[in-house]
Design an enzyme around this catalytic site. Structure first.
Site, PDB file in Angstrom:
ATOM      1  N   ASP A  25       3.421  -1.415  -8.078  1.00  0.00           N
ATOM      2  CA  ASP A  25       3.305  -0.933  -9.460  1.00  0.00           C
ATOM      3  C   ASP A  25       2.982  -2.059 -10.445  1.00  0.00           C
ATOM      4  O   ASP A  25       3.387  -3.200 -10.245  1.00  0.00           O
ATOM      5  CB  ASP A  25       4.627  -0.260  -9.854  1.00  0.00           C
ATOM      6  CG  ASP A  25       4.475   0.630 -11.066  1.00  0.00           C
ATOM      7  OD1 ASP A  25       3.330   0.918 -11.468  1.00  0.00           O
ATOM      8  OD2 ASP A  25       5.510   1.036 -11.629  1.00  0.00           O
ATOM      9  N   GLY A  26       2.280  -1.688 -11.512  1.00  0.00           N
ATOM     10  CA  GLY A  26       2.030  -2.633 -12.601  1.00  0.00           C
ATOM     11  C   GLY A  26       0.592  -3.110 -12.691  1.00  0.00           C
ATOM     12  O   GLY A  26       0.268  -3.954 -13.533  1.00  0.00           O
ATOM     13  N   GLY A  28      -2.073  -1.535 -13.786  1.00  0.00           N
ATOM     14  CA  GLY A  28      -2.679  -1.135 -15.062  1.00  0.00           C
ATOM     15  C   GLY A  28      -2.243  -2.061 -16.185  1.00  0.00           C
ATOM     16  O   GLY A  28      -3.071  -2.538 -16.977  1.00  0.00           O
ATOM     17  N   HIS A  42      -6.250  -2.850 -10.182  1.00  0.00           N
ATOM     18  CA  HIS A  42      -6.138  -2.364  -8.799  1.00  0.00           C
ATOM     19  C   HIS A  42      -6.821  -3.327  -7.829  1.00  0.00           C
ATOM     20  O   HIS A  42      -6.346  -3.530  -6.714  1.00  0.00           O
ATOM     21  CB  HIS A  42      -6.738  -0.955  -8.679  1.00  0.00           C
ATOM     22  CG  HIS A  42      -6.002   0.057  -9.507  1.00  0.00           C
ATOM     23  ND1 HIS A  42      -4.623   0.142  -9.497  1.00  0.00           N
ATOM     24  CD2 HIS A  42      -6.430   1.012 -10.375  1.00  0.00           C
ATOM     25  CE1 HIS A  42      -4.241   1.105 -10.328  1.00  0.00           C
ATOM     26  NE2 HIS A  42      -5.320   1.643 -10.873  1.00  0.00           N
ATOM     27  N   GLU A  72       0.534  12.646  -6.744  1.00  0.00           N
ATOM     28  CA  GLU A  72       0.411  12.872  -8.196  1.00  0.00           C
ATOM     29  C   GLU A  72      -0.708  12.030  -8.821  1.00  0.00           C
ATOM     30  O   GLU A  72      -1.105  12.264  -9.965  1.00  0.00           O
ATOM     31  CB  GLU A  72       1.739  12.549  -8.906  1.00  0.00           C
ATOM     32  CG  GLU A  72       2.864  13.546  -8.629  1.00  0.00           C
ATOM     33  CD  GLU A  72       3.461  13.427  -7.238  1.00  0.00           C
ATOM     34  OE1 GLU A  72       3.570  12.299  -6.714  1.00  0.00           O
ATOM     35  OE2 GLU A  72       3.792  14.475  -6.645  1.00  0.00           O
ATOM     36  N   ASN A  73      -1.199  11.018  -8.100  1.00  0.00           N
ATOM     37  CA  ASN A  73      -2.191  10.097  -8.686  1.00  0.00           C
ATOM     38  C   ASN A  73      -3.567  10.733  -8.920  1.00  0.00           C
ATOM     39  O   ASN A  73      -4.408  10.148  -9.607  1.00  0.00           O
ATOM     40  CB  ASN A  73      -2.329   8.818  -7.847  1.00  0.00           C
ATOM     41  CG  ASN A  73      -1.173   7.853  -8.006  1.00  0.00           C
ATOM     42  OD1 ASN A  73      -0.858   7.074  -7.105  1.00  0.00           O
ATOM     43  ND2 ASN A  73      -0.507   7.866  -9.157  1.00  0.00           N
ATOM     44  N   ARG A 195      10.349  -2.564  -5.814  1.00  0.00           N
ATOM     45  CA  ARG A 195       9.471  -2.037  -6.868  1.00  0.00           C
ATOM     46  C   ARG A 195       9.262  -3.100  -7.930  1.00  0.00           C
ATOM     47  O   ARG A 195      10.180  -3.431  -8.688  1.00  0.00           O
ATOM     48  CB  ARG A 195      10.041  -0.765  -7.500  1.00  0.00           C
ATOM     49  CG  ARG A 195       9.054  -0.210  -8.536  1.00  0.00           C
ATOM     50  CD  ARG A 195       9.309   1.212  -8.927  1.00  0.00           C
ATOM     51  NE  ARG A 195       8.156   1.745  -9.643  1.00  0.00           N
ATOM     52  CZ  ARG A 195       7.881   3.014  -9.811  1.00  0.00           C
ATOM     53  NH1 ARG A 195       8.690   3.924  -9.311  1.00  0.00           N
ATOM     54  NH2 ARG A 195       6.813   3.406 -10.475  1.00  0.00           N
ATOM     55  N   LEU A 202      12.069   5.859  -8.003  1.00  0.00           N
ATOM     56  CA  LEU A 202      11.560   5.920  -6.623  1.00  0.00           C
ATOM     57  C   LEU A 202      10.213   6.634  -6.566  1.00  0.00           C
ATOM     58  O   LEU A 202       9.444   6.452  -5.607  1.00  0.00           O
ATOM     59  CB  LEU A 202      12.605   6.631  -5.746  1.00  0.00           C
ATOM     60  CG  LEU A 202      12.525   6.438  -4.245  1.00  0.00           C
ATOM     61  CD1 LEU A 202      12.403   4.981  -3.846  1.00  0.00           C
ATOM     62  CD2 LEU A 202      13.744   7.059  -3.580  1.00  0.00           C
ATOM     63  N   GLU A 214      18.103  -0.701   1.026  1.00  0.00           N
ATOM     64  CA  GLU A 214      18.508  -1.513  -0.113  1.00  0.00           C
ATOM     65  C   GLU A 214      17.330  -1.539  -1.092  1.00  0.00           C
ATOM     66  O   GLU A 214      16.173  -1.554  -0.668  1.00  0.00           O
ATOM     67  CB  GLU A 214      18.831  -2.948   0.334  1.00  0.00           C
ATOM     68  CG  GLU A 214      20.016  -3.043   1.274  1.00  0.00           C
ATOM     69  CD  GLU A 214      21.331  -2.664   0.606  1.00  0.00           C
ATOM     70  OE1 GLU A 214      21.478  -2.891  -0.606  1.00  0.00           O
ATOM     71  OE2 GLU A 214      22.207  -2.129   1.316  1.00  0.00           O
TER      72      GLU A 214
END
Ligand code: FPP
Length: 249
Positions: A25-26, A28, A42, A72-73, A195, A202, A214
């Site tokens: 993630d991150g 963008g 990306h 969902e993307n 993450r 999640l 974990e």
């Protein structure tokens, strides 16, 4: 080549996680901070994936699972979806040339039916190469059109259809058998889920498999995530007390 890296010297080689899963993630926000289009984020994220996968292999991990594209993307712009699919295509073309040389196995988790035929054909080729490689080799799993709920529903449908056909009985179903219907069949649950980018969610990732994982969160954006960050995450994991619902001895 095992244990040849561990850049910060903080990872204990004897207690490595077998399986790390990462929500990449991150991308963008990384691009926005630089005045670049999201697609540039990306592209940088795909580079980070290559580096981190190589590092995981060299450290001696067995599995790395990454969330590349969720169910969902598809809500994102056609341009962004196309760019992510293009990066995956480029990666698969490279992988087809290098997997056997580098002893890297590759699998996809997710519903591949809506994926473009060209990309599916490449994934089929990497699957065939993986089948020929040693099961003990390092394996990367790419989640593509993946959702944890969708994976569970697809598993339930398949089991129910086998029950209806008289091949299975509902009372046979236990956790082990159910796991064998999932995309992750035969693969141990992730020990550690990472993450980056500061989000504490999640997001429909590995919902069944994360029962005793974990979790590690960091503010670093995925394109900036590097080997030292992974060392930090593994070192934090190695300080956790995993009891799996039991009590400390
Ligand atoms: C999440 O960041 C990232 C994605 C939805 C795409 C991840 C895809 C890649 C890294 C490229 C292809 C992968 C491989 C394995 C070659 P975001 O876009 O939601 O970031 P933001 O929250 O900052 O907007």
């Amino acid at each position: 080549m095992r244990g040849d890296q561990n850049k910060g010297g903080q990872v204990e080689q004897s207690r490595l996680p077998r399986h790390i899963a990462i929500i990449m993630d991150g991308n963008g926000r990384w691009a926005k901070q630089r005045g670049l289009p999201r697609t540039a984020g990306h592209k940088a994220g795909a580079e980070t994936f290559r580096r981190i996968a190589t590092y995981c292999k060299n450290l001696g991990l067995d599995y790395l699972t990454v969330y590349a594209f969720s169910t969902e993307n598809w809500k994102r712009s056609t341009e962004e979806v196309g760019a992510i699919m293009g990066l995956l295509k480029r990666y698969l073309l490279e992988a087809i040339d290098s997997m056997e040389r580098d002893n890297i196995r590759l699998r996809f988790f997710g519903d591949m039916t809506p994926i473009a035929p060209e990309l599916r054909a490449l994934a089929h080729t990497t699957d065939e190469i993986t089948d020929r490689l040693d099961p003990a080799d390092f394996q990367a799993n790419i989640c593509l059109n993946y959702g944890g709920r969708d994976e569970i529903l697809r598993a339930v449908r398949r089991f129910a259809a086998q029950c209806a056909a008289g091949e299975r009985k509902p009372e046979e179903l236990d956790e082990k058998l159910f796991s064998s219907y999932l995309d992750s069949a035969g693969i141990p649950d992730p020990d550690l889920i990472i993450r980056p980018s500061g989000e504490l969610r999640l997001s429909n990732f590995l919902l069944w498999q994360c029962a005793y994982s974990e979790f590690y969160y960091t503010d670093t954006l995925w394109p900036d995530f590097d080997e030292a960050e992974l060392d930090k995450a593994i070192a934090a994991y190695q300080h956790r007390d995993r009891r799996f619902g039991g009590v400390k001895k």
